[in-house]
Design a protein around this motif. Structure first.
Motif, PDB file in Angstrom:
ATOM      1  N   PHE A  53       0.832  -1.206   0.000  1.00  0.00           N
ATOM      2  CA  PHE A  53       0.000   0.000   0.000  1.00  0.00           C
ATOM      3  C   PHE A  53       0.866   1.254   0.000  1.00  0.00           C
ATOM      4  CE2 PHE A  53      -2.247   3.417   2.209  1.00  0.00           C
ATOM      5  CZ  PHE A  53      -3.346   3.556   1.376  1.00  0.00           C
ATOM      6  N   SER A  54       1.857   1.302   0.884  1.00  0.00           N
ATOM      7  CA  SER A  54       2.687   2.514   0.952  1.00  0.00           C
ATOM      8  C   SER A  54       3.542   2.667  -0.305  1.00  0.00           C
ATOM      9  CB  SER A  54       3.551   2.526   2.214  1.00  0.00           C
ATOM     10  OG  SER A  54       4.430   1.435   2.246  1.00  0.00           O
ATOM     11  N   GLN A  56       2.475   1.859  -3.333  1.00  0.00           N
ATOM     12  CA  GLN A  56       1.546   2.453  -4.291  1.00  0.00           C
ATOM     13  C   GLN A  56       1.398   3.951  -4.040  1.00  0.00           C
ATOM     14  OE1 GLN A  56      -0.085   1.376  -7.082  1.00  0.00           O
ATOM     15  NE2 GLN A  56      -0.687   3.515  -7.231  1.00  0.00           N
ATOM     16  N   GLU A  57       1.263   4.321  -2.785  1.00  0.00           N
ATOM     17  CA  GLU A  57       1.136   5.737  -2.431  1.00  0.00           C
ATOM     18  C   GLU A  57       2.396   6.511  -2.822  1.00  0.00           C
ATOM     19  OE1 GLU A  57      -1.625   7.359  -0.951  1.00  0.00           O
ATOM     20  OE2 GLU A  57      -2.536   5.475  -1.613  1.00  0.00           O
ATOM     21  N   THR A  60       2.548   6.922  -6.708  1.00  0.00           N
ATOM     22  CA  THR A  60       1.576   7.942  -7.117  1.00  0.00           C
ATOM     23  C   THR A  60       2.072   9.340  -6.757  1.00  0.00           C
ATOM     24  OG1 THR A  60      -0.244   6.379  -6.859  1.00  0.00           O
ATOM     25  CG2 THR A  60      -0.812   8.719  -6.853  1.00  0.00           C
ATOM     26  N   ALA A  61       2.569   9.514  -5.541  1.00  0.00           N
ATOM     27  CA  ALA A  61       3.068  10.827  -5.104  1.00  0.00           C
ATOM     28  C   ALA A  61       4.280  11.253  -5.925  1.00  0.00           C
ATOM     29  CB  ALA A  61       3.414  10.790  -3.618  1.00  0.00           C
ATOM     30  N   THR A  85       3.059  15.991  -0.133  1.00  0.00           N
ATOM     31  CA  THR A  85       2.495  14.649  -0.319  1.00  0.00           C
ATOM     32  C   THR A  85       3.602  13.625  -0.530  1.00  0.00           C
ATOM     33  OG1 THR A  85       0.486  15.593  -1.267  1.00  0.00           O
ATOM     34  CG2 THR A  85       0.909  13.263  -1.718  1.00  0.00           C
ATOM     35  N   ALA A  89       4.594  10.463   1.840  1.00  0.00           N
ATOM     36  CA  ALA A  89       4.627   9.107   1.282  1.00  0.00           C
ATOM     37  C   ALA A  89       5.989   8.457   1.516  1.00  0.00           C
ATOM     38  CB  ALA A  89       4.302   9.134  -0.212  1.00  0.00           C
ATOM     39  N   GLN A 164       7.784  -1.671  -7.918  1.00  0.00           N
ATOM     40  CA  GLN A 164       6.441  -1.966  -7.422  1.00  0.00           C
ATOM     41  C   GLN A 164       5.939  -3.303  -7.983  1.00  0.00           C
ATOM     42  OE1 GLN A 164       3.554   0.935  -8.629  1.00  0.00           O
ATOM     43  NE2 GLN A 164       2.107   0.319  -7.046  1.00  0.00           N
TER      44      GLN A 164
END
Length: 188
Positions: A53-54, A56-57, A60-61, A85, A89, A164
């Motif tokens: 999850f982190s 992915q965050e 994205t950031a 952001t 992250a 990822q």
């Protein structure tokens, strides 16, 4: 005289033995190695899910930051939100990496023996992701970006995406390994 002091102690010991039930004796025993392994395996799985999850965050950031840096064209104030952001992250990812690494270390001998490929993938992910996090943090702290900085940021995004995919595959392999090795009431 010694018999007189020992006899009441023996009687007291017999009473205590009868009071301690088998269930209480079981609770007083140290946990079995399978139970410990199961707990550690599930703990690592939970840490990996948090890391996914982190990750992915973070990706994205980082993508948003690169896009913002490209569009900001020398005006760092336009990049403040993306920068905040990204730094948040990065902090979350760093914490999850450390947590996963600690959980992996607790399970290291077992997983390295049974599935060295998974162990190596997870260890490699932690090492490469840590380096990526450090570089990303340094770049996020810049206020202006030269063309080479933007090119490096684009390369970081590509590396982050690839990394990822690697961790996603390693997590799935680990999930299958754990599900085949242990029967859990918890859902995998």
């Amino acid at each position: 005289m010694a018999f007189e002091t020992i006899a009441p102690l023996a009687f007291l010991a017999d009473i205590l033995k009868s009071l301690i039930t088998d269930a209480a004796k079981e609770r007083l025993k140290p946990p079995a190695s399978e139970k410990t392994a199961r707990k550690r395996a599930f703990d690592l799985y939970q840490r990996l899910e948090g890391l996914a999850f982190s990750t992915q965050e973070f990706v994205t950031a980082l993508e948003q930051f690169v896009e913002g840096a490209t569009q900001a064209a020398g005006d760092p104030s336009k990049l403040l939100s993306e920068k905040t952001t990204l730094l948040e992250a990065i902090d979350a990812l760093s914490n999850d990496l450390e947590s996963m690494t600690n959980a992996l270390r607790r399970l290291q001998p077992q997983i390295n023996i049974h599935r060295p490929d998974i162990f190596d993938s997870l260890r490699m992910h932690a090492a490469t992701r840590s380096g990526l996090v450090d570089v990303s943090r340094r770049r996020a702290e810049l206020n202006t970006f030269a063309r080479r900085d933007l090119d490096e940021l684009q390369a970081l995004v590509a590396t982050a995406r690839l990394n990822q995919k690697v961790i996603g595959g390693a997590i799935e392999e680990y999930r299958l390994f754990v599900a085949a090795t242990f029967s859990f009431k918890e859902s995998f």
